[in-house]
Write a protein that holds these residues in place. Structure first.
Motif, PDB file in Angstrom:
ATOM      1  N   UNK A  60      -4.504   6.447  -1.019  1.00 36.21           N
ATOM      2  CA  UNK A  60      -3.510   5.387  -1.160  1.00 36.21           C
ATOM      3  C   UNK A  60      -3.883   4.461  -2.307  1.00 36.21           C
ATOM      4  N   UNK A  83      -4.168  12.474   0.738  1.00 35.77           N
ATOM      5  CA  UNK A  83      -3.562  12.088  -0.541  1.00 35.77           C
ATOM      6  C   UNK A  83      -4.180  10.842  -1.140  1.00 35.77           C
ATOM      7  N   UNK A 129       3.079   7.991  -5.840  1.00 33.69           N
ATOM      8  CA  UNK A 129       4.341   7.267  -5.670  1.00 33.69           C
ATOM      9  C   UNK A 129       4.809   6.736  -7.027  1.00 33.69           C
ATOM     10  N   UNK A 135       0.876  -1.165   0.000  1.00 30.68           N
ATOM     11  CA  UNK A 135       0.000   0.000   0.000  1.00 30.68           C
ATOM     12  C   UNK A 135       0.912   1.212   0.000  1.00 30.68           C
ATOM     13  N   UNK A 136       0.620   2.184  -0.852  1.00 27.79           N
ATOM     14  CA  UNK A 136       1.532   3.320  -1.009  1.00 27.79           C
ATOM     15  C   UNK A 136       0.730   4.552  -1.404  1.00 27.79           C
ATOM     16  N   UNK A 137       1.268   5.742  -1.099  1.00 28.17           N
ATOM     17  CA  UNK A 137       0.485   6.958  -1.354  1.00 28.17           C
ATOM     18  C   UNK A 137       0.300   7.200  -2.853  1.00 28.17           C
ATOM     19  N   UNK A 169       9.403   2.998  -9.106  1.00 26.68           N
ATOM     20  CA  UNK A 169      10.754   2.560  -8.736  1.00 26.68           C
ATOM     21  C   UNK A 169      10.941   2.520  -7.210  1.00 26.68           C
ATOM     22  N   UNK A 170      10.063   3.221  -6.471  1.00 25.86           N
ATOM     23  CA  UNK A 170      10.174   3.192  -5.008  1.00 25.86           C
ATOM     24  C   UNK A 170       9.693   1.864  -4.424  1.00 25.86           C
ATOM     25  N   UNK A 171       9.055   1.030  -5.241  1.00 21.97           N
ATOM     26  CA  UNK A 171       8.556  -0.261  -4.743  1.00 21.97           C
ATOM     27  C   UNK A 171       9.512  -1.408  -5.047  1.00 21.97           C
ATOM     28  N   UNK A 172      10.525  -1.126  -5.859  1.00 16.73           N
ATOM     29  CA  UNK A 172      11.385  -2.207  -6.332  1.00 16.73           C
ATOM     30  C   UNK A 172      12.053  -2.987  -5.192  1.00 16.73           C
ATOM     31  N   UNK A 230      16.813   4.029 -11.776  1.00 20.53           N
ATOM     32  CA  UNK A 230      15.973   5.204 -11.663  1.00 20.53           C
ATOM     33  C   UNK A 230      15.842   5.805 -13.040  1.00 20.53           C
TER      34      UNK A 230
END
Lengths: 619, 619
Positions: free
Chosen positions: A556, A554, A463, A458-460, A466-469, A508
């Protein structure tokens, strides 16, 4: 694999490099890039010029031929293949190794002073031209556009450019008419105050007009460009394809539309002159919007001050966010695809112990089961059917020379997918038809933990993928393991199986933030050279997530798996799973059983249904 | 806070902008950036020119003054403060808001045709100059370097540039002599075939020569440059500081060294002319290595073709990897720092209920306890001592107008650190001196889970810090929460508390891969505007990790907390922790008790020891 003998071809190429018939002035070097004029990942046979001149037919590589030398740059995936396919006229330049010169540095080191380096301006993207041109200029050389392609000039039996019939997609599939897509595009253009937009990517043309083709294998696209003005639409396309009444009707070519929705059909080859005409007709402050990956030829057609270049076009971004009709279609396609795979795995379970199933037979069988499904069009990429050590070759495709027989002693990895009229699939399952070792189960379970970590994340809102990799790698990292590829790519809706502008990778890149409706793959893996490969891949849909709190309002997001194919529980070491992970697997299998079970029942595929029920027993 | 009245100052500035005494031709606009000539984050009073001209003294902001206008660009952290500190001669340009013009766009929109925009070439970094100059030029204006700083010209009581005594650091602290550092630097220069290197960042000069200063508050640096050749060393530094026998001895100024290690001491102000002389003396293919963040003045001193610019200098990268002497020193510094904080928290626990402790008193008390420790030099940054709603202001510093009294009803957040001769500290603890609410505990526990996820992470050698950022957020994300700052920064060894080239952030910047010996902070948080702030920060050392397997022989890394201060267990909702997280907390507290307990015992601080023992009871 024996190398292609290129002595004669290179001699011919070196002749045309000096022939006034083809070049204004002789060029001392000629660059042959991989791509086509649309910077496609998959290309048509007539565009495989680098493979023709060198013999090397991997998906990535750039050839440069000078009067004395012929050199090929490619990356680690293809060192072996390129070495096998090329004769000793060629020098292999292994990209990524420390001592390998860049193309620019190599050219500078070997060219006589004041040399001219030629390239087809339609094949080279503008950003690459810029970098290469700058480097050559600073060393006293010149990069020059050679209008006639010099490979085509010597390619006697060059295949014709494909010009296959078009498929029209109605609102049931697309959710939005091409007319409304034009309206939305024009509003994006108005927002940025850019009155012209040039569509250069093949999947963008196809998406915009709700048309599909089959000019390129695996990608349901057709050769075309478009120039969209605030009150004009020009579609550059060849052949009598637009004479098909269904296509004429779809594009409303014979209706009395408002002028701003009237499509002018123009020959494919006239894009450059028409775009130049647009360029010269611009008034002050009017700009033309192009992808920064468009060809040098088209970019150059617009004077520099009038270019508006972006890494992702508004079509690329709109296309990535699937609407309800598209996600419904993708769900249907994935149900059919799962039916085919249940049939396949049930069949493999019976046949593999007999020792008669090779990687190629298994791949063909997968295609056969898929082709039985409604609205099946073709495969979405070359099936990766690999057993034992072949599984560790990440981009493996079985060929007779490497074809291995599946057995009860080896892990089998199948990465495959199809194009259906309602959606595109891409799924990887790793199976064992005998008894996996404790180590194989351990590795499989780490990969599964990574798969779940991404799928259940679960992420905002906002997002970037690449931040989940790292979530996908954490369980592997804890034990000192890893895999050397990204975790996911965007997937088209009855379009290219790889598409921008989102993805999940440690590299990135300028990915756009994930938003509800985007579709990506989730495919961590683990590969042990010479032994086995493991990968677990689902296609997942970005959906809103319910959370206890809502920071800064924001919202999710999370993922819903579209792929509904059992994950082999025999391969799981349950002791390594947390309760939450266990529940995820059981919930996923429950959903597979319900949704795919109902469809297997409907299709009367009872044996596959029994297989599904067995394979979805709770952990 | 009442605004500074700037009418008279602006009048004077506008006069010198036209005065032939200061400018060759009148400038229609003058830019006053934040920084100093070394692009320092913290600056000396004499460099606070933007604060002098505007009244706004936040850490980030750029002022531009034209004949008619005065405008200030700053970011979201400072909108309120800037609005309070500036009078109505100034327009506040809120960066990050959609309608705020960039400096370039604003200048272009208001300047008369063919204007000249002046800036001090020593203050503006070369990359910023390039961008600004290009934008102005394309609109028909010119960016011009104004050699004499125009603020200095009107700043009657401008403080003198500090010139404080130097501290010499022996091998026990630094582990490597300055001579060996020069040898290593020259070998990096030889590798790249660059015979000259210019040291422009103050912490890089300090590190290279194993010297420290106190010219800038919180940063133990001194004003200096250096030019290192393959056989020469020039140190640009003012004052009789180098007349100190200890410094002369340390730098071996009076010894008969081999010529290539003989340091020439040159006045600080002659850097430009000396560098220009280097530039004109270069032979073909000889280059000069500079940071791409060096000032325009110094960059311009070298002809373009002879510049070798990199985002991180070899000193920056070498400095980041601490050797055994430095990590030992950092450990000692953190033990002393923990002793001071145990004393503080024990004292606060007794005093807060009396209602007499304000944020400022608490901050002062923290400094008092630290200053009692051996080798204490100064604080490493302005203490963030904040209670209740002030805790939600991420860069809060208590001042009389905002000073709040600590109570048993509010959360207290203390982010503080010190410079000791053996190391730099930076630690945040969030405490409750009464009974925290269930919600406060819940949020605290999510932050703690994030802190542990980073601290306990195992990852392959070569991983960049930004790939770990999401680990710190995952528990917060699961509940729809987040925090709007990065997770960690590099920390110097008795040097700047913020240093490159590594860090942990969702912002993808060009960070260098983490390697054993690097030191970063791990500081996730959660902030609820108007209510409270939570942050848990340790300084952690990158160390090799033992793993079960070792993929591609790459090796793995993890973190060792250097900070050893109890994390308030009263704030933890144990039900939200996994067993692994619980064990982490207990192991951490066990280590705090052993290591800090022994030191408290040694220092005879028995009451603080009792506090430590209470606070480190296992969960």
């Amino acid at each position: 694999m024996s190398p292609k003998i290129t002595t004669e071809l290179l001699k011919q190429l070196r002749q045309v490099m000096k022939s006034p018939k083809y070049v204004q002035e002789p060029v001392q070097a000629y660059i042959v890039p991989s791509g086509d004029a649309h910077q496609s990942e998959y290309i048509a046979p007539c565009d495989c010029r680098r493979a023709f001149i060198s013999g090397f037919d991997g998906s990535a590589g750039t050839a440069i031929v000078t009067e004395q030398h012929a050199a090929m740059w490619t990356d680690g995936r293809y060192f072996l293949q390129a070495a096998h396919q090329m004769d000793n006229n060629w020098t292999l330049m292994k990209m990524g190794l420390k001592d390998t010169p860049t193309q620019e540095d190599w050219l500078v080191s070997i060219l006589p002073e004041g040399s001219k380096v030629g390239v087809d301006p339609f094949i080279i993207p503008a950003d690459q031209w810029k970098r290469m041109s700058k480097a050559l200029k600073s060393a006293g050389h010149d990069l020059v556009p050679v209008k006639e392609n010099l490979i085509d000039a010597i390619w006697a039996d060059c295949p014709q450019r494909p010009c296959k019939p078009l498929i029209t997609l109605d609102l049931g599939y697309t959710g939005v008419s091409w007319r409304d897509k034009i309206v939305a595009l024009r509003s994006k253009m108005a927002e940025r105050k850019v009155p012209w937009f040039v569509v250069t990517a093949l999947d963008e043309v196809a998406w915009l007009f709700n048309l599909r083709g089959s000019d390129v294998e695996y990608n349901p696209v057709f050769f075309a460009y478009a120039i969209i003005g605030m009150s004009t639409i020009r579609l550059f396309i060849d052949g009598d394809r637009v004479m098909d009444p269904a296509v004429r009707e779809h594009l409303q070519l014979d209706s009395s539309l408002e002028p701003e929705f009237k499509i002018q059909v123009v020959p494919y080859g006239s894009i450059l002159t028409e775009l130049q005409a647009v360029g010269t007709g611009l008034s002050l402050k009017e700009k033309v919007w192009l992808s920064d990956k468009a060809s040098y030829a088209l970019t150059e057609a617009i004077p520099k001050a009038y270019r508006y270049l972006t890494p992702y076009t508004p079509i690329c971004i709109a296309k990535a966010v699937k609407n309800a009709s598209e996600t419904d279609g993708m769900r249907r396609a994935h149900i059919k695809d799962a039916v085919a795979l249940c049939e396949l795995f049930n069949w493999l379970e019976k046949e593999v112990p007999k020792g008669t199933v090779t990687e190629i037979i298994a791949a063909d069988k997968a295609e056969e089961f898929r082709s039985q499904q409604e609205d099946f069009v073709e495969l979405s990429f070359a099936t990766i059917s690999s057993t034992g050590p072949n599984g560790a070759i990440i981009h493996y495709k079985p060929v007779p020379e490497t074809n291995r027989t599946l057995s009860v002693n080896e892990i089998y990895l199948l990465d495959s997918g199809a194009q259906y009229k309602d959606g595109t699939t891409d799924v990887t399952r790793t199976m064992h038809f005998g008894t996996p070792s404790a180590y194989e189960k351990e590795c499989f379970t780490y990969v599964l933990k990574g798969h779940i970590a991404v799928s259940a994340a679960i992420f905002p809102n906002g997002t970037k993928g690449h931040l989940l990799d790292s979530f996908a790698r954490s369980a592997l990292w804890d034990c000192g393991l890893d895999y050397l590829h990204g975790t996911g790519h965007g997937v088209g809706s009855f379009l290219n199986v790889h598409e921008g502008p989102c993805g999940i990778s440690y590299k990135t890149f300028a990915d756009e933030p994930l938003e509800a409706g985007m579709i990506v793959s989730d495919e961590p893996g683990y590969y042990e050279d010479g032994s086995f490969g493991i990968r677990i891949e689902n296609v997942v849909l970005v959906i809103p997530a319910e959370t206890k709190y809502n920071f800064k309002n924001r919202g999710s997001l999370t993922f819903e798996p579209l792929t509904l194919v059992p994950i082999q529980t025999k391969m799981i070491d349950v002791n390594l799973l947390t309760q939450k992970e266990c529940n995820w697997v059981n919930d996923y299998h429950q959903k597979c059983r319900e949704v795919i079970g109902a469809e297997l029942e409907r299709q009367g595929r009872h044996e596959a249904l029994q297989w599904l029920v067995r394979e979805t027993e709770p952990l």
